[in-house]
Scaffold this motif. Structure first.
Motif, short mmCIF file in Angstrom:
data_model
loop_
_atom_site.label_atom_id
_atom_site.label_comp_id
_atom_site.label_asym_id
_atom_site.label_seq_id
_atom_site.Cartn_x
_atom_site.Cartn_y
_atom_site.Cartn_z
N VAL A 206 -30.59 55.37 -42.37
CA VAL A 206 -31.18 56.65 -42.76
C VAL A 206 -32.60 56.47 -43.27
O VAL A 206 -33.42 57.38 -43.20
CB VAL A 206 -30.30 57.35 -43.83
N SER A 207 -32.92 55.28 -43.77
CA SER A 207 -34.25 55.00 -44.30
C SER A 207 -35.11 54.25 -43.28
O SER A 207 -34.61 53.46 -42.49
CB SER A 207 -34.16 54.15 -45.58
N GLU A 354 -39.37 64.88 -46.66
CA GLU A 354 -37.97 64.52 -46.40
C GLU A 354 -37.87 63.06 -45.97
O GLU A 354 -36.89 62.38 -46.26
CB GLU A 354 -37.34 65.48 -45.40
N ARG A 358 -35.80 60.22 -47.95
CA ARG A 358 -34.81 59.34 -47.29
C ARG A 358 -35.17 57.87 -47.47
O ARG A 358 -34.33 57.03 -47.78
CB ARG A 358 -34.74 59.64 -45.79
N ARG A 361 -34.38 55.72 -50.69
CA ARG A 361 -33.04 55.26 -51.07
C ARG A 361 -32.86 53.76 -50.92
O ARG A 361 -32.21 53.11 -51.75
CB ARG A 361 -31.98 56.00 -50.24
#
Length: 387
Positions: A206-207, A354, A358, A361
């Motif tokens: 996701v990152s 956004e 992300r 994290r």
């Protein structure tokens, strides 16, 4: 400590920021939406970075790098950190400092080609069953005559798919310690294409879209003794000697992204009208901006102080752990608050918020989790009083 920037430092900051805004920002949306960094784009930006003197700037001048001191290097990292991670890390590469630990022959084969942009490296420590506990690694290196035979698996290995070689840490024996037996570690250079060495696709993350991770598999991978980096069984010492400042690097890139997010939040708060006035005039928003700016300032001071102390030879593990912990947790806070100020628009990919949210994290996990940093800090505090 002098808090102002020298003329040279300001020039490096300005040059790096201009490069990031001109050469990296325009490609962010493509990388974010496709999750892929095109090879031709890598080569295009790499050539521009080399021409601008920004490539391998972390390396000493006597080996062809920019010769930046640690503090100036962190200022440079902060500016690069504003952009998509895959773009700034892959296209404006900073070869691992651990390459400096190589022999003259190893420098010719690995270090200098990386500095010239002809090769790239990756660092392989983490295993499926051993993340922060490096002494718990199971992947092994066994001596067979004058050769070494490697077996086992590494994962979460960043950009291994495009690297030309890996610097791999393997358990090479055991020794007695006050807490019982512990693994001895040896580091090796392993070239792509070596029989028994396979690089497989890693996990979808996701990152940091476009910045890949891979699984490295070793199946009776045979290496000559000339591929050992540093001394046999001293890989842990090699890592501690040459990789210490990577936590500060993570912290510095977090500063750049947080500053960018705060800038967007300030601009939006000044322009957005609700109930007949700018939303920045409501305390619910203005106090958020104040807290974001304060947290960012505190983190920046901690990172830069640790960098300054690194150059003075007085930095401690506690200093670097505090800086990494504060900067990474600050980024998560600032990114979240910036989105809250923007409302729904903050979650749209028209803005970088956004993505920054992300990307934030993973910063609290890699290069030592927040829990590991707190462990380092608390042990230092207690050790001082015999605890």
């Amino acid at each position: 400590m002098h808090f102002g920037l020298s003329e040279e430092q300001q020039l490096i900051v300005d040059t790096t920021r201009a490069f990031v805004e001109k050469e990296l920002y325009p490609h962010e949306l493509e990388v974010e939406r496709t999750g892929h960094l095109r090879r031709e784009l890598i080569e295009e930006i790499k050539a521009k970075a080399i021409s601008a003197g920004l490539y391998a700037a972390n390396m000493p001048a006597d080996v062809g790098g920019a010769g930046l001191d640690t503090l100036t290097w962190l200022l440079y990292e902060k500016e690069l950190g504003r952009a998509n991670y895959a773009l700034h890390w892959t296209c404006v590469a900073r070869p691992s400092n651990i390459l400096l630990a190589g022999t003259p022959e190893q420098r010719e084969k690995y270090l200098f080609p990386c500095i010239r942009g002809e090769k790239s490296d990756c660092l392989a420590m983490t295993e499926p069953g051993a993340g922060s506990d490096l002494r718990g690694m199971k992947a092994s290196a066994v001596q067979d005559g004058s050769d070494w035979v490697l077996n086992g698996t590494k994962h979460f290995i960043s950009h291994a798919d495009i690297a030309d070689f890996a610097i791999v840490f393997m358990a090479s024996g055991e020794e007695e310690s006050a807490r019982g037996k512990r693994k001895k570690i040896t580091a090796f250079f392993v070239d792509k294409g070596t029989p028994g060495f396979t690089v497989r696709d890693g996990y979808r993350n996701v990152s940091h879209r476009g910045y890949t991770n891979s699984v490295l598999e070793f199946d009776d991978c045979r290496l000559p003794a000339s591929q050992v980096l540093g001394d046999v069984h001293k890989g842990f010492e090699v890592a501690n000697s040459w990789l210490g400042a990577t936590r500060l690097q993570v912290g510095a890139t977090c500063l750049g992204r947080a500053e960018r997010a705060l800038g967007h939040a300030i601009d939006y708060a000044a322009q957005r009208q609700q109930f007949g006035q700018q939303i920045g005039k409501f305390q619910g928003v203005s106090f958020k901006l104040a807290d974001m700016a304060t947290e960012l300032k505190a983190a920046e001071l901690m990172v830069m102080e640790a960098g300054w102390k690194y150059d003075q030879g007085t930095v401690t593990d506690q200093d670097m752990a505090m800086a990494k912990l504060k900067a990474t947790e600050m980024l998560a806070f600032v990114a979240d608050e910036a989105i809250q100020i923007h409302g729904g628009m903050g979650l749209m990919d028209d803005l970088p918020l956004e993505r920054i949210w992300r990307d934030a994290r993973v910063e609290r996990i890699w290069e030592g989790t927040s829990e590991i940093q707190r462990h380092i800090i608390s042990r230092a505090l207690l050790r001082a009083v015999g605890g």
